[in-house]
Design a protein around this motif. Structure first.
Motif, short mmCIF file in Angstrom:
data_model
loop_
_atom_site.label_atom_id
_atom_site.label_comp_id
_atom_site.label_asym_id
_atom_site.label_seq_id
_atom_site.Cartn_x
_atom_site.Cartn_y
_atom_site.Cartn_z
N LYS A 255 0.81 -1.21 0.00
CA LYS A 255 0.00 0.00 0.00
C LYS A 255 0.85 1.27 0.00
N GLY A 256 2.15 1.12 0.25
CA GLY A 256 2.99 2.31 0.39
C GLY A 256 2.52 3.20 1.52
N CYS A 257 1.93 2.58 2.55
CA CYS A 257 1.31 3.36 3.63
C CYS A 257 2.17 3.38 4.88
N ALA A 258 1.82 4.24 5.80
CA ALA A 258 2.53 4.36 7.07
C ALA A 258 1.62 3.93 8.21
N ILE A 259 2.19 3.20 9.16
CA ILE A 259 1.49 2.85 10.40
C ILE A 259 2.11 3.71 11.50
N LEU A 260 1.29 4.58 12.10
CA LEU A 260 1.80 5.59 13.02
C LEU A 260 1.21 5.41 14.41
N GLY A 261 2.05 5.35 15.41
CA GLY A 261 1.59 5.27 16.78
C GLY A 261 1.15 6.63 17.28
N VAL A 262 0.08 6.63 18.07
CA VAL A 262 -0.46 7.86 18.66
C VAL A 262 -0.47 7.69 20.17
N PHE A 263 0.47 8.33 20.85
CA PHE A 263 0.58 8.22 22.31
C PHE A 263 0.57 9.64 22.86
N TRP A 264 -0.64 10.15 23.07
CA TRP A 264 -0.77 11.54 23.49
C TRP A 264 -0.02 11.81 24.79
N GLY A 265 -0.07 10.87 25.74
CA GLY A 265 0.56 11.10 27.03
C GLY A 265 2.03 11.43 26.90
N ASN A 266 2.75 10.65 26.08
CA ASN A 266 4.18 10.91 25.91
C ASN A 266 4.41 12.18 25.11
N PHE A 267 3.58 12.40 24.08
CA PHE A 267 3.69 13.62 23.27
C PHE A 267 3.56 14.86 24.15
N SER A 268 2.60 14.85 25.08
CA SER A 268 2.37 16.03 25.91
C SER A 268 3.56 16.33 26.81
N GLU A 269 4.34 15.31 27.15
CA GLU A 269 5.52 15.51 27.98
C GLU A 269 6.75 15.89 27.16
N VAL A 270 6.91 15.26 26.01
CA VAL A 270 8.10 15.48 25.18
C VAL A 270 7.99 16.77 24.37
N GLU A 271 6.78 17.12 23.95
CA GLU A 271 6.56 18.32 23.14
C GLU A 271 5.51 19.22 23.80
N PRO A 272 5.82 19.75 24.98
CA PRO A 272 4.80 20.49 25.73
C PRO A 272 4.31 21.75 25.04
N GLU A 273 5.16 22.44 24.30
CA GLU A 273 4.72 23.67 23.64
C GLU A 273 3.75 23.36 22.51
N GLN A 274 4.03 22.30 21.73
CA GLN A 274 3.11 21.92 20.67
C GLN A 274 1.78 21.46 21.26
N ASN A 275 1.85 20.73 22.35
CA ASN A 275 0.63 20.28 23.00
C ASN A 275 -0.18 21.46 23.54
N LYS A 276 0.50 22.45 24.10
CA LYS A 276 -0.20 23.64 24.61
C LYS A 276 -0.90 24.37 23.47
N SER A 277 -0.22 24.46 22.32
CA SER A 277 -0.83 25.08 21.15
C SER A 277 -2.09 24.32 20.72
N ASN A 278 -2.01 22.99 20.72
CA ASN A 278 -3.17 22.17 20.38
C ASN A 278 -4.33 22.42 21.34
N MET A 279 -4.02 22.46 22.64
CA MET A 279 -5.06 22.67 23.64
C MET A 279 -5.73 24.02 23.46
N ASN A 280 -4.93 25.05 23.16
CA ASN A 280 -5.51 26.38 22.95
C ASN A 280 -6.46 26.39 21.76
N GLN A 281 -6.10 25.63 20.70
CA GLN A 281 -6.99 25.55 19.55
C GLN A 281 -8.29 24.85 19.92
N LEU A 282 -8.20 23.80 20.70
CA LEU A 282 -9.41 23.10 21.13
C LEU A 282 -10.29 23.99 22.00
N TYR A 283 -9.66 24.75 22.91
CA TYR A 283 -10.43 25.70 23.72
C TYR A 283 -11.22 26.65 22.82
N GLN A 284 -10.54 27.18 21.80
CA GLN A 284 -11.17 28.14 20.91
C GLN A 284 -12.37 27.52 20.20
#
Length: 325
Positions: A255-284
């Motif tokens: 398929k030429g496709c990608a299988i991607l893991g989604v682990f929000w908990g680790n993302f929020s710790e490793v990339e806190p600024e990106q996560n904060k930006s995401n949360m602000n968008q959801l608030y809006q």
């Protein structure tokens, strides 16, 4: 303090209402007086000792809390006593107070109720991270959401529509599919009565879907993957089915496709600024009414075991939140 206590891993039936010592903040933590606590499927998996993280016993379940900060650790300078916050604490929320790492605590703006925050923001933040950061979803693409009537699924439907995608929701009953439609799904598949791969192909004129959101796992994973488009992205979010699927690795090759893991908990710790930006968008979007949050059944602290037991009922379409204070 009052707390729901798990003394041994197993059924929610074994939980008791008792007392635990008030928590003290670590250097980078805050203590929150809990107003409401949302319950979700990971809470049940942790309780049954089936999750990737394991608390020390005894502990209090509950990973999504809304409340007021009452104490700061000595290294915390971005939050204040008195802030009304959402905290994603993994466990400990079914208690009058909980200590939480400050990078997992988010000040709530006016206009978002405590009930909506506790019942919805964990699933929305996970789904948004999946679609935006992992899949890099583009307008006009087609998204298939498995387990469409679950918390992650409903959030993914709403968010994918806002992001300009066509959405196919898959679930196990017509009642669940009607709920998916109410959240904006363009097409639906009952994967208990219909052939999942064939219906994907029919609904996409043979092309397949560009993105698959899978919080379920189990027997539908391979069929869904066989319905993915060239260069599609398969998002592995979780295994609510209880079965971790084994994927024939020739499929992503062909398929030429990608299988991607989604682990929000680790993302929020490793990339806190990106996560904060995401949360602000959801608030809006919540304040604007573009996303609506999940309907919730409210329980008192002494009824918390029933909120957790309701997660075992796959026909239940309402998330539970527990009022603590």
């Amino acid at each position: 303090m009052k707390a729901i206590i798990c003394e041994a891993f197993g059924s929610p039936e074994n939980l008791i209402l008792g007392t635990l010592p008030d928590p003290k903040p670590g250097k980078s933590q805050v203590v929150i007086a809990v107003e409401v606590c949302g319950v979700s499927y990971p809470d049940l998996l942790i309780l049954e000792n089936k999750y990737q993280f394991k608390p020390e016993l005894p502990y209090s379940p509950g990973g999504e809390v809304v409340g007021e900060i009452v104490e700061l650790g000595e290294n915390v300078d971005t939050l204040n006593v008195g802030d009304r916050v959402l905290a994603l604490c993994r466990w400990g929320g079914l208690a009058e107070k909980v200590a939480v790492d400050s990078d997992r605590v988010f000040v709530l703006p006016h206009g978002i109720s405590s009930e909506v925050a506790a019942s919805s923001l964990y699933t929305y933040s996970t789904s948004f991270h999946a679609l935006k950061d992992r899949a890099e979803l583009k307008p006009g693409e087609t998204v298939l959401v498995l387990g469409g009537a679950g918390g992650i699924g409903l959030a993914a439907i709403e968010l994918a529509k806002i992001m300009g995608a066509n959405v196919i929701a898959a679930a196990s009953s017509d009642e669940k599919l009607a709920l998916c439609k109410s959240k904006g799904a363009d097409e639906t598949i009952n994967y208990e009565s219909e052939d999942l791969k064939n219906r994907i192909k029919e609904l996409t004129n043979g092309k397949g879907v560009d993105v698959i959101v899978d919080p379920v796992g189990g027997k539908y994973t391979e069929a869904a993957l066989r319905g993915i488009a060239w260069k599609g992205r398969y998002l592995v979010v979780g295994f609510a089915n209880g079965e971790i699927p084994k994927i024939p690795m020739n499929l992503p090759l062909l398929k030429g496709c990608a299988i991607l893991g989604v682990f929000w908990g680790n993302f929020s710790e490793v990339e806190p600024e990106q996560n904060k930006s995401n949360m602000n968008q959801l608030y809006q979007w919540l304040i604007e009414g573009r996303i609506t949050g999940h309907s919730a059944a409210v329980y008192e602290l002494g009824e918390a075991k029933h909120a957790l037991l309701s997660l075992e009922d796959r026909g239940n379409l309402t998330k539970g939140i527990v009022r603590v204070l």
